[in-house]
Design a protein around this motif. Structure first.
Motif: not given
Lengths: 71, 205, 487
Positions: C247, C251, C255, C274-275, C280, C441, C445
């Motif tokens: 990520g 990302d 995901t 991640l979000s 990134c 994001p 994403q």
């Protein structure tokens, strides 16, 4: 019967019992070749357990490792 | 680990990435007729299925040195003998009873697709641990070939595999390969050719 | 004929009766599409295969029949049925292995073995992890990729390409408004493609190169086992380490890879983190470049994002029901990566990434063009200006947050432009960097989140992320002002 948390590191052990009622944990261990009758070597405990079965190394967390009992 | 697999899944690219490849790949995909033989690569994680897939089809799917790199099914065409064959690369699975989602993908593909041949890829160094899956695939009645891969690493550990004995014991063709070094691929292809329905052989009168 | 494994007596009896039962039902909806032999299906039923059983449960009558067979077999066995089955297979496998596999020499401790010990021993492994992150990520990607390379390519682009493009467009297109679409401040070539090629690409390329190296050497699983305990506190396991590290590159890819996580809960937490808090490469690369001259600002940004990552993870884990999955992972041997493989992989990832973002960058340019032409953008920017002012930003940054909606890195790249003009103070840079990192994001994403986690979950996450990002920015700005800190 000994828990993995008590055995000597680096010695070959024979698995005698898998103490878990979770199907998934059981399946995982079996898939990795860890089941009654198979022999393994415990390589370290921290930060994760590392077990060697044959030429395969497997990392396990404490809870999963706690279900493995050796002779 | 690989998003670029999503565009690759079906040989053609769905979206923007690599539009130039559309021109190269679509014609290849179109050559595939529904009668073409389909073969699948299966096996436990991190045994080299994707490398073998690259070798057979010439299509690149991401290969890494850790289990679980492949999360989706990839398809590509390979030339086996005279025929075009659809090769399917699957995520690793430990047994026919799936534990995780990507294992279910591989299992369901085996369970529901009619395949001409199934190649189980195993790691020569850990043969004993891989064979239970072999037994299950044989039990399922699938047309199985065993590719004993990573022979180079096994040699380095001083391991020798008795190919013939293994083939006799299992009752299926066994081929020794080192896919990363491109060894044993031709042998694998010719073993595969024997599993395919023979071409319409012109029978002389 | 192929050899079959023979199981213990009670299991074989159960298989026999299930086989007959399956053969009788072979044409039913349950089994029709399955290609496996009846023996194999019987064994799957005995092992409580989840999908077969859920199909079976649609008919209670059938279900009971099978359950009876299973119970009868279980009562005659010492171990659970699936363990007994696995054991028989394993014994047979070991017997066969001993016949066909010969070990000609005892393996001695080799270099790779020593290296392996070094990577997983806590005393050496943790320092090594820090060293790898420092040199691989900070030095190589941050300073070399985002600093050196971006400066050169960007300088070249602005110095050589933009003037030519501006000149040519001015000559062949008579209308100023149409010229602006292609060239000048917000043109497709002078802004959209410049962001993609000169700012984002060098960062992403260096990151993927480094990631491929870690990947092929086999270091990542070792990293997973070292960090498992830390990740457990966030309801994740060591397995989530790989998606998280990926990520930091992209990302969207990460995901998708959350699929390898075991439980739904883990996948939701990983997707959420991640979000929210994993920038990134393009994003953190640009931010690193922005803050490079101000180490204190960089520390505040890095520390805060890490703290948010850990804290939000910890709280989410407490709030979400369910338990985290156990950690188990095969640790493959360390291998010397082959240069060719690494380059191919980096190239493929970059290509994917580039074609994924380029259209978005071009579209962003087009939208901005339309927006400016119709005055719509002015209106939206006017609308978010108070919001931007609330977090202590000059009005010039309002468009950046709007662009940030198209892609987080696009926003970061816009920030880069404003900073070049010297419009921002250290405090403002930090606040903007924090808000943009936490902010939504990119569109790619979002699409992947919807695909992997579903629309409802994604909307819930977005509804949290947007206010949270601005609120955090507000608090940080307030905090810095109250403390009288000038970064």
């Amino acid at each position: 019967m000994n828990a993995l948390s008590t055995v000597t590191i680096g010695q070959s052990q024979t698995v005698v019992h898998l103490a878990t009622d979770q199907q998934n944990v059981m399946r995982k261990l079996m898939a990795l070749g860890i089941m009654p009758g198979s022999s393994l070597v415990l390589e370290q405990r921290f930060p994760s357990y590392i077990i060697k079965v044959g030429h395969t190394r497997t990392a396990l967390d404490g809870e999963t490792a706690a279900s493995i009992f050796v002779e | 680990m690989n998003c670029h697999q999503c565009p690759k899944n079906n040989c053609t690219n769905q979206k923007s990435p690599g539009w130039w490849k559309l021109f190269r790949k679509t014609p290849r995909a179109l050559e595939l007729s529904s009668q073409d033989a389909q073969i699948a690569l299966v096996g436990m994680p991190n045994v080299g299925k994707s490398v073998l897939f690259n070798r057979l089809t010439g299509i690149y799917v991401t290969v890494s040195n850790y289990p679980g790199t492949t999360v989706e099914v990839s398809r590509g065409l390979a030339q086996i003998g005279e025929q075009n064959v659809l090769v399917i690369d699957t995520p690793g699975m430990y047994s026919l009873v799936p534990i995780s989602d990507e294992e279910r993908v591989a299992r369901d593909l085996l369970l529901k697709t009619s395949l001409t041949a199934v190649i189980q890829v195993v790691d020569a160094k850990n043969l004993g641990r891989m064979l239970p899956l072999t037994f299950q695939l044989i039990e399922a009645g699938l047309p199985l070939l065993l590719a004993v891969n990573m022979m180079d690493e096994a040699h380095r550990l001083g391991l020798k595999v008795q190919q013939k004995a293994l083939a006799v014991e299992l009752g299926i063709p066994v081929i020794l390969t080192s896919a990363a070094l491109n060894q044993g691929i031709d042998e694998l292809k010719s073993a595969l050719a024997k599993c395919l329905p023979s071409e319409r052989v012109a029978i002389p009168a | 004929m192929t050899s079959q494994v023979l199981y213990q007596e009670p299991i074989e009896e159960a298989i026999a009766s299930l086989e007959t039962w399956i053969d009788n039902h072979r044409q039913s909806n349950l089994f029709r599409e399955y290609t496996f032999s009846s023996r194999s299906l019987a064994l799957l039923l005995l092992q409580k295969d989840p999908s077969l059983w859920s199909a079976l449960k649609q008919d209670e009558e059938q279900c009971r029949e099978v359950e009876i067979v299973l119970t009868v077999a279980q009562n005659k066995l010492e171990y659970p049925v699936n363990l007994a089955i696995a054991q028989t297979r394993q014994q047979q496998a070991r017997r066969l292995e001993s016949i066909v596999l010969q070990e000609t020499k005892r393996t001695q401790t080799s270099l790779t073995e020593t290296l392996h010990r070094f990577t997983v021993n806590p005393l050496t492994g943790f320092p090594l992890l820090v060293v790898i992150l420092y040199f691989g990520v900070y030095k190589f990607v941050g300073e070399f990729g985002a600093g050196e390379l971006v400066d050169r390519i960007e300088g070249f682009y602005e110095g050589q390409i933009n003037p030519i493009v501006n000149q040519i467009t001015a000559q062949i297109i008579p209308w100023q408004s149409l010229q602006d679409l292609i060239a000048n401040d917000y043109g497709i070539i002078t802004l959209g493609i410049r962001y993609a090629v000169a700012i984002v690409l060098p960062v992403v390329a260096t990151y993927f190169l480094m990631f491929s190296l870690l990947e092929d050497s086999g270091y990542l699983p070792r990293m997973s086992l070292m960090l498992d305990r830390l990740f457990k506190s966030m309801g994740l396991s060591g397995r989530a380490v790989i998606p998280m590290v990926l990520g930091l590159g992209c990302d969207t890819m990460a995901t998708m890879v959350t699929r390898t996580l075991e439980t739904k809960r883990e996948r939701v937490i990983a997707t959420f983190l991640l979000s929210l808090a994993v920038p990134c490469a393009a994003q953190w690369g640009v931010i690193l470049g922005l803050l490079a001259q101000k180490p204190a600002a960089l520390m505040v940004w890095g520390g805060l994002i890490t703290a948010i990552f850990l804290a939000v993870g910890y709280i989410t884990a407490k709030l979400l029901p369910g338990s985290s999955g156990g950690f188990y992972m095969e640790v493959p041997p360390l291998r010397l990566p082959k240069l060719r493989n690494i380059l191919t992989k980096t190239w493929i990832r970059m290509k994917w990434y580039f074609w994924e973002i380029l259209p978005l960058f071009i579209w962003a340019s087009v939208f901005i063009w339309i927006g400016r032409l119709t005055g719509l953008f002015e209106m939206i920017i006017r609308g978010i200006e108070p919001l931007v002012a609330a977090i202590g930003m000059p009005p010039e940054t309002a468009p950046v947050f709007l662009y940030g909606f198209f892609r987080r890195d696009y926003g970061a790249a816009g920030l880069f432009d404003i900073q070049q003009q010297g419009l921002l103070t250290g405090n403002q840079l930090v606040v903007a960097a924090i808000v943009l990192t936490l902010f939504l994001p990119c569109i790619a994403q979002l699409q992947m989140m919807i695909k992997e986690r579903g629309l409802k979950t994604t909307i819930a996450m977005v509804l949290f992320i947007v206010p949270f990002a601005f609120l955090t920015g507000y608090c940080v700005n307030l905090g810095l002002t109250l403390l009288g800190v000038n970064l």
